[in-house]
Design a protein around this motif. Structure first.
Motif, PDB file in Angstrom:
ATOM      1  N   CYS A   1       1.098  -1.474   0.228  1.00 55.21           N
ATOM      2  CA  CYS A   1      -0.005   0.348  -0.222  1.00 55.21           C
ATOM      3  C   CYS A   1       0.648   1.235   0.022  1.00 55.21           C
ATOM      4  CB  CYS A   1      -1.091  -0.222   1.448  1.00 55.21           C
ATOM      5  SG  CYS A   1      -2.345  -1.334   1.835  1.00 55.21           S
TER       6      CYS A   1
ATOM      7  N   GLY B   1      -7.369   0.982   0.492  1.00 60.60           N
ATOM      8  CA  GLY B   1      -8.545   1.900  -0.641  1.00 60.60           C
ATOM      9  C   GLY B   1      -9.621   2.886  -1.240  1.00 60.60           C
TER      10      GLY B   1
ATOM     11  N   VAL C   1      -5.891  -4.200   1.228  1.00 59.38           N
ATOM     12  CA  VAL C   1      -6.035  -3.268  -0.297  1.00 59.38           C
ATOM     13  C   VAL C   1      -6.957  -2.321   0.002  1.00 59.38           C
ATOM     14  CG1 VAL C   1      -4.534  -3.043  -1.669  1.00 59.38           C
ATOM     15  CG2 VAL C   1      -3.736  -4.475  -0.399  1.00 59.38           C
TER      16      VAL C   1
ATOM     17  N   LEU D   1      -5.227   1.718  -5.207  1.00 59.62           N
ATOM     18  CA  LEU D   1      -5.060   0.480  -4.244  1.00 59.62           C
ATOM     19  C   LEU D   1      -7.059   0.041  -4.786  1.00 59.62           C
ATOM     20  CD1 LEU D   1      -4.273   1.966  -0.833  1.00 59.62           C
ATOM     21  CD2 LEU D   1      -2.640   0.959  -2.438  1.00 59.62           C
TER      22      LEU D   1
END
Length: 421
Positions: free
Chosen positions: A140, A202, A198, A216
């Motif tokens: 990330c 995001g 992830v 992401l």
């Protein structure tokens, strides 16, 4: 090259390239260094060079390829100078790959490296906390400080944890590769968790000026699709891909043109992505048919209930509550209990919602979770209990670092405070 118009433009271009390209640049560089620390150092150096050089040369048309080339060249220079020293150090076990100039421009090669990086971070020799910390840091691209905040520990403690994990990867000769099909099941659960992490990082960015880190989100969807191609008959993988597609179908309606947070109840559902909803629903059906309910398929089913409702008022909250209860049976989690309590409040009214939330105030896992305070504040606001609502909004603000969410909470706080006058 993109025309250069000022230092601010270059700074924003580099920041955007960091959000979108960091994991791919790092992953491609690891293939040269066979050392996570050195690869990270070279990737950081490439971004520093971009700040200096793009101001004179302009932003390249393909920033990621430029950064990857610079990072890998830097790595090769260091390796040549330190070949004797590094030959004595434990290095990642690599597949035999003949690297060539085309690698930096080949998206498939970069994507394969990214998947290798995730499987490396998710090796069963590492603890779950180490897997998550490494993913947040390396995949990330979060700073050590941001990762420490996510774990509620000091920066120095998190830095040490990440360093130990990287040393264990090298010292244990953990291979930098996607495992063979027979070895995938051992690591698949952790990989799915990480891809979901992830995505959620995001989808609702914990820090920063944007609600969503689309880099992401898009990366997680790509990885979920890649895993589905690798394991087309796996119900968990199908469930995860269904979940991210159904959830992301709302992306264009979550923030207003003015950059303000738009709640699910207020979103324009005619703008939701119907193709993603159809694909996600088909994958959900596939997942349930192949293997029965899983953690991800149940979450996808909840997202599907929202997608199927033409309006907020038509949401089948009884079905949502039932799905959350089944999800908690399979995956006991304080956050699931919180979402279940909120769903009860939406079905049975704010008093019922508050009653469900009250026992959670003593849950240590939710002690610094802003959404608990925000949910209580919203129910108290709906009941006209302005002073208590104001206190809960203030609590939520102290635990929120995303600027879009902070602005929303501040507006709600101002509203309820105004009612006290």
């Amino acid at each position: 090259m993109t025309e250069y118009t000022g230092d601010a433009d270059v700074t924003e271009a580099v920041a955007q390239a960091h959000r979108r390209e960091w994991a791919r640049v790092l992953a491609a560089t690891v293939r040269v260094t066979r050392d996570l620390d050195l690869a990270e150092e070279c990737a950081q150096d490439a971004y520093a060079q971009a700040l200096r050089k793009w101001a004179t040369t302009g932003v390249p048309e393909r920033p990621g390829a430029w950064l990857t080339t610079v990072a890998r060249n830097r790595a090769k220079d260091i390796l040549r100078r330190e070949s004797v020293l590094r030959s004595a150090l434990p290095l990642l076990v690599m597949d035999e790959v003949v690297a060539g100039p085309q690698d930096e421009a080949d998206p498939q090669a970069v994507d394969d490296d990214w998947l290798r990086l995730i499987f490396t971070c998710c090796h069963p020799a590492l603890s779950r906390d180490a897997q998550v910390a490494l993913t947040l840091r390396l995949v990330c691209g979060l700073s050590t400080t941001e990762v420490a905040r996510a774990f509620l520990v000091q920066d120095t403690a998190m830095a040490a944890r990440i360093t130990r994990a990287k040393k264990k990867i090298s010292g244990a000769r953990i291979a930098y590769r996607v495992p063979a099909p027979d070895d995938l099941p051992e690591r698949l659960g952790s990989v799915l968790d990480v891809v979901h992490l992830v995505f959620t990082t995001g989808h609702a960015a914990p820090v920063g000026s944007r609600l969503v880190r689309q880099d992401l989100v898009d990366g997680a969807i790509h990885l979920a699709r890649t895993l589905h191609r690798l394991l087309p008959g796996n119900s968990e993988v199908a469930g995860l891909l269904a979940l991210v597609l159904l959830t992301d179908s709302r992306r264009d309606t979550r923030v207003s043109e003015d950059g303000e947070l738009v709640l699910l109840s207020e979103q324009d559902r005619t703008r939701w992505d119907t193709r993603q909803i159809e694909e996600g629903s088909a994958l959900l059906t596939e997942s349930l048919r192949r293997g029965g309910p899983t953690r991800y398929s149940l979450q996808a089913a909840i997202a599907a209930v929202h997608a199927e409702a033409r309006t907020w008022e038509e949401t089948d909250w009884t079905e949502v509550i039932g799905l959350y209860r089944e999800l908690h049976r399979l995956w006991p989690s304080s956050v699931v209990v919180l979402n279940l309590a909120i769903a009860v409040g939406f079905r049975d009214g704010p008093e019922a919602g508050l009653a469900e939330l009250t026992p959670l105030l003593d849950d240590p896992a939710l002690g610094t979770y802003s959404y608990l305070s925000a949910a209580r504040a919203d129910f108290l606001r709906a009941l006209g209990r302005w002073a208590e609502a104001a206190t809960s909004y203030e609590e939520a603000l102290t635990m929120t670092d995303n600027e879009v969410e902070r602005a929303f909470l501040a507006r709600r706080l101002a509203e309820v405070t105004g009612r006290l006058a």
